[in-house]
Scaffold this motif. Structure first.
Motif, short mmCIF file in Angstrom:
data_model
loop_
_atom_site.label_atom_id
_atom_site.label_comp_id
_atom_site.label_asym_id
_atom_site.label_seq_id
_atom_site.Cartn_x
_atom_site.Cartn_y
_atom_site.Cartn_z
N VAL A 78 0.79 -1.11 0.14
CA VAL A 78 0.07 -0.11 -0.09
C VAL A 78 1.01 1.28 0.03
N LEU A 101 -4.87 -2.69 -6.41
CA LEU A 101 -5.08 -2.88 -5.08
C LEU A 101 -5.19 -4.38 -4.56
N THR A 169 -4.18 0.38 4.33
CA THR A 169 -4.81 1.46 3.33
C THR A 169 -5.52 2.60 3.82
N ARG A 172 -2.07 4.65 5.47
CA ARG A 172 -1.09 4.80 4.59
C ARG A 172 0.31 5.13 5.29
#
Length: 379
Positions: A78, A101, A169, A172
């Motif tokens: 991510v 993703l 996610t 971050r």
């Protein structure tokens, strides 16, 4: 594209030194637990070192340790592109956000599963050592290892991977993801201690994310002979525990996808736009700024391709700032593609720039220097 992204991520993880170092550590731990009396992981009592009960106890406890390395794999997918500046480049391609993703997650998860194979492999090798007393070993049965690995351990890896992928996610940040790992493990240990009383045995069998409670509930009243030779059916609390937590894992993946899905559905994310700052060449008579292209993503300038003469002025007129950029790409080093790079750099001194700005370009040859050497000479 999903398969290609997953395969790319798997190859990337397999090339990582962390993968092979952790593979060796897990293998040595379970090898030592099987081949030596000085190391013990879970199993104990009057059972064979390679009994189904010992295999299950050892491997399921190893899934607790695997949380840290699996988090490194799934969280890294991510934040890695955001940190390197390649995120905006990838998002400006035709690759869908879903494939990007979840392809990356799938590749990282498969790498974690391959790494965890080191745990049963270590037990198999340990049980084959010649110095072990034959009385502490039973016959080799590959199915016992496969049952525990595929039906008990892999679902746990999926659950923990999905959970910390969702945290990564949302935040971050690798740091906050690991904070989540620590909080999760502390809560797990506290809950395990609180629910250790006999009246909670069935509750623990369902809610234990690692499946240890369910396996203990199924084998609690087995004799040593049964633990040495039998493996519980994949039914009852073991089955429902796995079904429950795999469902939780998919729900967590849904939460990880939710912000992107809402942005796409509601139209809140603006399309990628390319602004031409300059299209001229090296001639002064064409009355245009030299080559430069600015890529806007969701209304923010993220990527600058070339910065030829006069393009820095156009950059400022566009409303963009250097601090907004994630990366600069130089297609080649001719003056009409790079002349205003020092101007851009000087302008950054008067902005609130708090992070490094990567610059990527071609390698050198006998005619031109490398991009690294070129940038160093500029500044």
């Amino acid at each position: 594209m999903f398969k290609s992204v997953a395969a790319f991520e798997l190859r990337y993880q397999l090339k990582s030194p962390a993968f092979w170092v952790t593979f060796a550590i897990f293998l040595l731990l379970t090898f030592a637990a099987t081949a030596s009396d000085n190391v013990q992981i879970g199993s104990g009592g009057n059972v064979w070192k390679n009994s189904p009960y010992a295999i299950a106890q050892t491997l399921m406890i190893m899934t607790v340790f695997s949380v840290f390395i699996l988090t490194a794999f799934v969280a890294n997918v991510v934040v890695r592109d955001d940190e390197t500046g390649f995120g905006p480049i990838i998002h400006s391609t035709r690759l869908s956000r879903f494939d990007y993703l979840f392809g990356r997650f799938t590749g990282a998860f498969l790498a974690g599963c391959l790494l965890f194979l080191s745990a049963p492999l270590g037990m198999i090798l340990g049980a084959a050592m010649p110095w072990l007393d034959p009385e502490v070993l039973g016959p080799f049965n590959l199915w016992h290892y496969a049952y525990v690995y595929l039906l008990l351990c892999v679902p746990t890896l999926f659950v923990t991977g999905a959970g910390f992928f969702a945290i990564a996610t949302a935040t971050r940040s690798m740091m906050w993801t690991y904070v989540g790992v620590i909080v999760f493990l502390v809560l797990y240990l506290v809950a395990t201690g609180f629910l250790s009383r006999p009246e909670f045995i069935n509750t623990v069998a369902l809610v234990d994310p690692f499946g240890l409670g369910a396996y203990d509930q199924a084998t609690r009243y087995w004799t040593a002979a049964e633990r040495n030779t039998q493996i519980p059916d994949f039914a009852g609390y073991i089955l429902w525990n796995r079904v429950l937590w795999v469902g939780v894992a998919f729900a967590l993946l849904g939460l990880a996808w939710l912000p992107t899905a809402l942005a796409q559905t509601c139209g809140s994310a603006a399309p990628v736009q390319v602004q031409v700052l300059g299209s001229g060449g090296p001639e002064l008579q064409d009355r245009r700024a030299s080559s430069s292209y600015l890529v806007w993503i969701e209304g923010t300038p993220r990527l600058l391709v070339d910065i030829g003469g006069g393009a820095a002025l156009r950059f400022g007129e566009s409303g963009a700032t250097v601090s907004d950029l994630d990366v600069i790409l130089l297609t080649h080093l001719h003056a009409d593609h790079t002349a205003d790079l020092p101007v851009l750099n000087k302008s950054s001194f008067f902005e609130d720039c708090t992070r490094a700005l990567p610059i990527y370009g071609a390698d050198g040859n006998k005619f031109m220097p490398s991009t690294v050497a070129f940038v160093r000479t500029q500044f």
